[in-house]
Write a protein that holds these residues in place. Structure first.
Motif, PDB file in Angstrom:
ATOM      1  N   ARG A   1       1.925   1.722  -3.664  1.00  0.00           N
ATOM      2  CA  ARG A   1       0.848   2.138  -4.557  1.00  0.00           C
ATOM      3  C   ARG A   1       0.373   3.547  -4.238  1.00  0.00           C
ATOM      4  O   ARG A   1       0.069   4.331  -5.136  1.00  0.00           O
TER       5      ARG A   1
ATOM      6  N   TYR B   1      -7.079   0.208   0.582  1.00  0.00           N
ATOM      7  CA  TYR B   1      -6.222  -0.565   1.490  1.00  0.00           C
ATOM      8  C   TYR B   1      -6.755  -0.587   2.914  1.00  0.00           C
ATOM      9  O   TYR B   1      -6.625  -1.587   3.609  1.00  0.00           O
TER      10      TYR B   1
ATOM     11  N   SER C   1       0.835  -1.197   0.000  1.00  0.00           N
ATOM     12  CA  SER C   1       0.000   0.000   0.000  1.00  0.00           C
ATOM     13  C   SER C   1       0.880   1.262   0.000  1.00  0.00           C
ATOM     14  O   SER C   1       0.546   2.245  -0.654  1.00  0.00           O
TER      15      SER C   1
ATOM     16  N   SER D   1      -2.486  -6.526  -6.165  1.00  0.00           N
ATOM     17  CA  SER D   1      -3.661  -5.875  -5.578  1.00  0.00           C
ATOM     18  C   SER D   1      -4.952  -6.550  -6.006  1.00  0.00           C
ATOM     19  O   SER D   1      -5.916  -6.620  -5.242  1.00  0.00           O
TER      20      SER D   1
END
Lengths: 674, 217
Positions: free
Chosen positions: B86, B206, B83, B158
């Motif tokens: 990203r 997330y 996370s 993901s």
């Protein structure tokens, strides 16, 4: 049908395996590449619904001492041609950019696109590579959104895209962003300017992508099953080879690869540089010309199932006459051979011994009980996996009846309580190869004459006996008639192929047509004073198991020699390994016009992914040569060519436009190592 | 994954196994039996072996010298690391996309947004696919090939998280609304706005997945 020829090994051998999938048989051949020695051959029956079955059985069945020593497998296949002819390609949406719908419909070209899902959009370029109209992305995206779940692939062809592929390239990116379907671009398959052929080629290529992928995967799996770890090549329609990777991207190039491989194999085995190659198969006889050591290539693109494409292919001619063509007598008492292909009775009896016993009983019966349709047997080719696929109750009844064993047509009619064969309604089952037909064929006559004996000669003999008795024919005379009819058809085909002229033979030879008179007089010396003859300057190379039997007479009638190279029976499979690996790169050079479009202010060098500008034509052409050379060389190496050599050709397309083509060719790199 | 010159059978095996891992048919942490897997997808052993190597590259399969092959596990520390990457990369991606998107990029984003709006909220699979394409389209609009390669790697990981969280979450409608805002910002070339929306969008995702994972573990 296995034959072990020679398996002695020396230390520097390079083994290669060639496979040809024809409409009737799949042939395999193991060769030592450097000495051109054929070490083993194998023949399997082709299963048309899944060609990989025949290939698997060749790979499993051919005698190989050490499969790990094989350094290349190469395949010629009718897969693409069959898939198109039988509508087995995947569903394709064809996006036509900048095409004029009115023009297309005024020439009635709508049916030439090879897919019913074609759509017109604004966009495209003109003869000088200038944008004709902006690309209408909104409309395209809206259309794609409604059809993307109903098709398996998308083909795009934009007007004059070889001169400027910008709209095709932009669309590729956009389409990849909104769906997962494979997208084929017209300019990547053809740099020719014909817009309809390019669209057709793109659509056919898109419809064949998954078909060829499945095929390559099945073949590689069969190779792995026998521990063969070697590069896999596929033969193109012009007889050259491409790696399996290339083939899965440009499957449309495999159209006509089978006949092309036969021609290459004939040349390779005979070492002749100028000859006519005649390949007698089970279903068809195919003709090709060898000139200066190369298979003559058609200037026009290949045509398949009536669709005209921009794909380069060997100049071929084919007739529906082969060893397994059905021999019959029509209503007017005329002898016909073909066009339908049936299973020879000698083979059927070999598979099902009860057929011979039945024929034996039949041969003892009086004429009134032995009709020629007694010789037409139907049998189950494969059990339908799912009975619900059978559409009618009659289909089910027929399958039940035939699952016990082959039955002649009159018996089928009697059991199903029908009067005529048309009432059975079995066309669907025959077409889907759930049931098959057997009958009297030239292959049976070869068994009777002991010129070709693989299966049950006695059954063939009994069948021919019954046939002649019903027709009040003397056996020797009828056999002579069959062979001379076949000779006539092949001579006629050769003359048609080479001259490009037509001469229908249906009318009586005694009519007033001087062409027909010349033809028959040349074959049969009918006229008491005038002697005419055809003479073929080049020898005939015969290919296929029956070639020796059938072509001797053909060569005599054409006053030429018949060459039957050793292993000509598997020349098609030899041809699959004998070709060179070839990659061609084309670059277009064309004028850059001034804003008013009145004068050229420079030149563009257009590749598939970019465009450069030059002031002088010489600089532009120089650059095009260098670039095409580099690209062809790189692609040939990637495609598995060993030490490829590049030949560059330039051609003017008129209007100050030039096509620079680099062809990189080399022998296949054995073992796959660079 | 860029695989232009990978054998066609390896490619197919790769796609099929990847799909099984991402959709959790192959359970995270489970041991992989090559032979059984080859039979299950009806492929030869060697393309399957090659495909597993590629998947190890994707971090979807772990290879340990002692214990063999496993489907990569999903755990909280892993999730945090993913996370972090990203969040920062995709925020930058949205900023660049707002600055660099051309008319074709906007047309793709618009088409995806419209399609997404038309899909029923129950059709989660299709929504997930469209969401994935939307993020890819933003990457394409940002026009940085290194970023594209890196993010593609993270998207694969993901996607599997999303499958895991799917039965417990109802963030899809919100995600669709955020996509609309993103397209609007990009059309206005509002780089700061796009960056901010994307940051919130990824963080929301997330946070939700973390909750699911914490209750499950």
């Amino acid at each position: 049908m296995k034959r072990k020829l020679d398996t002695s090994n020396n230390s520097h051998t390079a083994l290669v395996l060639g496979i040809d999938t024809g409409g009737t048989y799949t042939d395999g051949m193991l060769m030592e590449y450097h000495s051109r020695r054929v070490l083993a051959t194998h023949k399997s029956i082709t299963t048309k619904r899944d060609l990989s079955i025949g290939i698997e059985s060749v790979i499993e069945g051919i005698h190989i001492e050490n499969p790990a020593a094989i350094e290349m497998v190469s395949i010629s296949t009718t897969l693409a041609t069959n898939a198109i002819a039988e509508g087995k390609g995947k569903r394709v949406a064809l996006l036509l950019i900048g095409y004029d719908p009115d023009l297309i419909s005024s020439f009635k070209m709508e049916s030439s696109f090879a897919t019913p899902h074609y759509y017109y959009f604004a966009g495209g370029h003109d003869l000088y590579g200038r944008e004709k109209q902006p690309l209408d992305l909104q409309a395209i995206l809206a259309q794609v959104n409604t059809i993307k779940h109903a098709v398996d692939a998308i083909a795009v062809s934009s007007y004059f895209s070889p001169l400027n592929p910008e709209h095709e390239n932009r669309l590729y990116k956009v389409l990849a962003g909104v769906c997962d379907l494979p997208v084929v671009l017209g300019h990547q398959l053809s740099t020719k300017l014909g817009s309809v052929e390019r669209a057709t080629t793109a659509a056919l290529n898109a419809s064949l992508l998954a078909v060829l992928q499945d095929f390559v995967i099945a073949v590689r799996r069969a190779m792995e099953g026998r521990r063969i770890d070697a590069p896999l090549m596929v033969v193109r329609g012009d007889g050259t080879l491409m790696s399996d990777e290339f083939a899965t991207q440009t499957p449309v190039e495999t159209i006509h690869s089978g006949p092309a491989a036969s021609a290459i194999g004939g040349r390779f085995l005979s070492r002749l540089d100028d000859a006519l190659v005649v390949d007698i198969g089970g279903t068809t006889t195919d003709f090709a010309l060898i000139q200066d050591g190369q298979v003559a290539v058609s200037e026009e693109g290949a045509t398949v199932d009536g669709y005209k494409t921009a794909v380069k292919a060997a100049n071929l001619f084919s007739i529906a006459l082969g060893g397994d063509s059905q021999i019959s007598i029509d209503h007017e008492g005329r002898l016909t051979i073909g066009p339908e292909r049936v299973v020879p009775l000698a083979y059927l009896a070999h598979q099902y011994p009860q057929v011979r016993d039945r024929l034996k009983t039949l041969s003892k019966r009086s004429r009134s009980h032995a009709t020629p349709d007694r010789l037409e047997y139907w049998f189950v080719l494969r059990e339908p996996r799912d009975y619900s696929l059978l559409e009618t109750n009659r289909e089910k009844a027929l399958i039940d009846l035939l699952s016990v064993g082959p039955r002649p047509v009159p018996e089928i009619l009697k059991t199903l309580d029908l009067l005529h064969v048309a009432q059975i309604g079995a066309e669907n089952l025959l077409r889907r190869e759930i049931i098959g037909k057997a009958g009297l064929t030239p292959t049976d006559l070869m068994h009777i004459e002991e010129r070709y004996v693989s299966w049950d000669a006695e059954a063939a003999s009994l069948a021919f006996d019954i046939f002649c008795r019903f027709q009040f024919k003397e056996q020797t005379e009828l056999r002579r008639q069959v062979w001379s009819r076949i000779t006539e058809a092949i001579v006629h085909a050769i003359i048609t192929f080479l001259s490009g002229k037509t001469l229908p033979l249906s009318a009586s030879p005694a009519d007033n047509n001087i062409g027909r008179w010349f033809f028959y007089n040349s074959l049969y010396a009918i006229h008491p004073q005038l002697e005419t003859r055809f003479r073929l300057r080049q020898p005939i190379i015969g290919i296929g198991a029956p070639a020796g039997i059938i072509l001797k007479d053909v060569a005599a009638k054409l006053h030429t020699d018949l060459i039957l190279p050793e292993h000509h029976q598997v020349a098609n499979a030899v041809g699959a390994v004998a070709g060179s690996v070839m990659v061609s790169e084309e670059i277009l050079v064309y004028p850059r016009m001034s804003a008013e479009g009145l004068e050229a202010i420079g030149y563009y060098v257009q590749t598939s992914d970019g465009r450069l500008t030059f002031e002088a034509i010489d600089d532009a052409l120089d650059h095009a040569r260098t670039l095409s050379n580099e690209r062809a060389l790189g692609a040939a190496l990637r495609s598995g060519a060993d030490n490829p050599q590049v030949v560059i050709e330039e051609q003017s397309d008129g209007l100050d436009t030039y096509r620079v083509q680099a062809r990189a060719m080399g022998n296949p790199r054995l073992g796959g190592k660079e | 994954m860029i695989m232009k010159w990978v054998q066609v059978d390896t490619q197919r095996a790769y796609e099929q196994i990847r799909e099984k891992i991402i959709t959790l048919q192959l359970v995270p942490g489970a041991m992989i039996n090559e032979q059984q897997l080859a039979e299950a997808i009806d492929m030869g052993a060697s393309p399957v072996r090659e495909a597993l190597k590629l998947l190890a590259h994707d971090d979807l399969v772990s290879i340990t010298s002692r214990h063999g092959l496993y489907v990569a596990d999903i755990n909280i520390p892993d999730l945090e690391q993913l996370s972090e990457m990203r969040l920062s990369l995709e925020s930058l991606c949205a900023r660049l996309a707002a600055q660099r998107a051309d008319a074709d990029d906007v047309a793709v984003l618009d088409a995806l947004r419209q399609e997404q709006a038309a899909v029923s909220p129950e059709d989660s699979r299709r929504l997930l696919d469209l969401d994935h394409k939307f993020h890819q389209a933003l990457v394409a609009a940002a026009k940085n090939k290194y970023m594209a390669r890196t993010l593609e790697h993270f998207f694969g990981l993901s996607k599997r998280l999303w499958y895991m969280a799917l039965p417990y979450l109802d963030f899809l409608p919100r995600a669709v609304a955020e996509h609309i805002d993103l397209v609007t910002a990009i059309k206005k070339k509002d780089a700061a706005g796009a960056e901010q929306i994307m940051h919130g969008h990824v963080k929301g995702f997330y946070d939700s997945v973390r909750k699911v994972l914490e209750t499950q573990v």
